[in-house]
Write an enzyme that holds these catalytic residues in place. Structure first.
Site, short mmCIF file in Angstrom:
data_model
loop_
_atom_site.label_atom_id
_atom_site.label_comp_id
_atom_site.label_asym_id
_atom_site.label_seq_id
_atom_site.Cartn_x
_atom_site.Cartn_y
_atom_site.Cartn_z
CD GLU A 17 -8.30 -3.26 -0.59
OE1 GLU A 17 -7.28 -3.10 -0.70
OE2 GLU A 17 -8.72 -4.19 0.38
CG HIS A 77 -2.31 -1.09 1.01
ND1 HIS A 77 -2.51 -1.51 0.01
CD2 HIS A 77 -2.60 -1.76 2.05
CE1 HIS A 77 -3.60 -2.32 0.36
NE2 HIS A 77 -3.58 -2.57 1.34
CG HIS A 116 -7.69 -0.23 2.38
ND1 HIS A 116 -8.42 -0.98 3.44
CD2 HIS A 116 -6.44 -0.88 2.01
CE1 HIS A 116 -7.74 -2.27 3.48
NE2 HIS A 116 -6.79 -2.01 2.70
C1 BGC Z 1 -4.68 -6.29 1.84
C2 BGC Z 1 -4.56 -7.11 3.25
C3 BGC Z 1 -4.06 -5.96 4.17
C4 BGC Z 1 -5.03 -4.96 4.36
C5 BGC Z 1 -4.87 -4.05 5.28
C6 BGC Z 1 -5.49 -5.10 2.21
O1 BGC Z 1 -5.79 -4.57 1.00
O2 BGC Z 1 -4.96 -7.36 0.93
O3 BGC Z 1 -3.78 -8.41 3.29
O4 BGC Z 1 -3.98 -6.75 5.68
O5 BGC Z 1 -5.26 -4.28 3.34
O6 BGC Z 1 -3.58 -3.55 5.23
#
Ligand code: BGC
Length: 346
Positions: free
Chosen positions: A310, A106, A176
């Site tokens: 997402e 991310h 998110h």
């Molecule tokens: C990911 C997860 C992660 C979460 C929070 C999601 O987009 O796929 O693996 O734990 O985000 O960080």
């Protein structure tokens, strides 16, 4: 439509964070913070007409700054994981911040979720802009971003992402938001009905990193082609579910261009959200790593208390030639749109 603004708080280093509320003719509204372009609240009517906040968030900036789960945030430069935080582009290897086991997640240690964005306000929309400098978290090129978040009288929340870079780079943006259509802070979403227009999903290893294999959903717990309760198969003894501790997978969306791709409904409230997008994939993440914490208004959040929808390019696309490319060429215009439409189930 109207937009109101209020000071939400200050970051640890003293930057003012503003909360913008876009209200439509029915009184439904969304609230967005300039910190991380974060979707802070989404208040839409349930079947009794009561406004229900269907998005998880926090009451203070400090909690957003400590936000290990990226609640509501805009994610970039690259959503989800890049294996070992390294990639090669035009023969040059780039090293990114590694912040999730051995991998980059991310956008790294200081992704776009931690930026206070420059904001302009129109009657029904917010315009956010930011320049990510060359080398930001290890990524090449000066990247100029402009995002538009709008909300209309038909309860369409539309997110438009535009970007351009002065060098070849990789980008993958998403939002998110953690949805709980029974209302934030009301417990698990395993009763929610989910439908996803995907015949395939990308297999992950035990670190949630794609192996490169694209698997058919047919006959697996990943078949959401007709609506199914999220909890129906989630506890099955199946390797992909085990690797994600539940659903935490990229689904390969049918079709191209702006199209409806998923629908989520809460039986308790009748609230439904249809996701439409121009993106090729969607990460269905059932908050398997959401540790116990305090949420908005003193509510409690924990394991499986929300689901993220997402929209994205596939995780780790830089390492898999069979995935749609996440490379953004110098001067090329990046443009993606995602719309969440809130209705009442019939
Ligand atoms: C990911 C997860 C992660 C979460 C929070 C999601 O987009 O796929 O693996 O734990 O985000 O960080």
């Amino acid at each position: 439509m109207s937009v109101q603004m209020r000071e939400f708080g200050r970051t640890a280093d003293g930057r003012v964070v503003t909360c913008y509320r876009i209200t439509n003719a029915s009184g439904a509204y969304v609230e967005v913070l300039d910190y991380g372009c974060t979707l802070h609240s989404i208040c839409v009517p349930n079947r009794d007409g009561t406004l229900t906040d269907v998005c998880l968030g926090y009451d203070t900036v400090a909690e957003y700054e400590a936000n290990d789960g990226y609640l509501g945030a805009f994610i970039g430069r690259h959503a989800n994981r890049i294996g070992k935080g390294k990639f090669t582009l035009n023969g040059k290897e780039y090293s990114l911040a590694v912040n999730n086991g051995p991998n980059h997640l991310h956008g790294g240690m200081k992704g776009f979720d931690k930026v206070v964005w420059a904001t302009a306000v129109a009657s029904d929309r917010l315009l956010f802009s930011h320049t990510s400098p060359d080398g930001d978290e290890g990524y090449p090129g000066n990247l100029l971003l402009s995002l538009i978040y709008s909300f209309d009288d038909n309860n369409n929340l539309t997110l438009i992402y535009d970007a351009v870079c002065d060098a070849d780079t990789v980008v993958n943006f998403t939002n998110h938001c953690y949805f709980n259509l029974s209302g934030q802070g009301t417990g698990t979403v395993t009763d929610h009905l989910l439908q996803v227009n995907a015949d395939f999903f990308t297999e992950n290893d035990a670190d949630c990193l794609p192996t490169g294999k694209v698997l058919s959903v047919e006959g697996t717990p990943f078949d959401f082609r007709t609506p199914k309760a999220i909890g129906r198969d989630i506890l099955l003894d199946e390797i992909n579910l085990k690797n994600g501790s539940g659903y935490d997978h990229n689904f390969v969306l049918q079709g191209e261009g702006m199209r409806p791709v998923a629908e989520l409904t809460a039986p308790k409230t009748g609230i439904s959200v249809t996701t439409s997008t121009t993106q090729p994939g969607i990460q269905i993440y059932t908050a398997n790593f959401l540790t116990d914490r305090k949420g908005k208004g003193g509510t409690a959040y924990g394991f499986r208390d929300a689901v993220c929808l997402e929209t994205q390019h596939f995780p780790d696309a830089v390492h898999h030639e069979n995935f749609p490319s996440a490379v953004l060429k110098k001067g090329e215009e990046y443009h993606q749109v995602t719309r969440y439409t809130f209705t009442l189930a019939k």
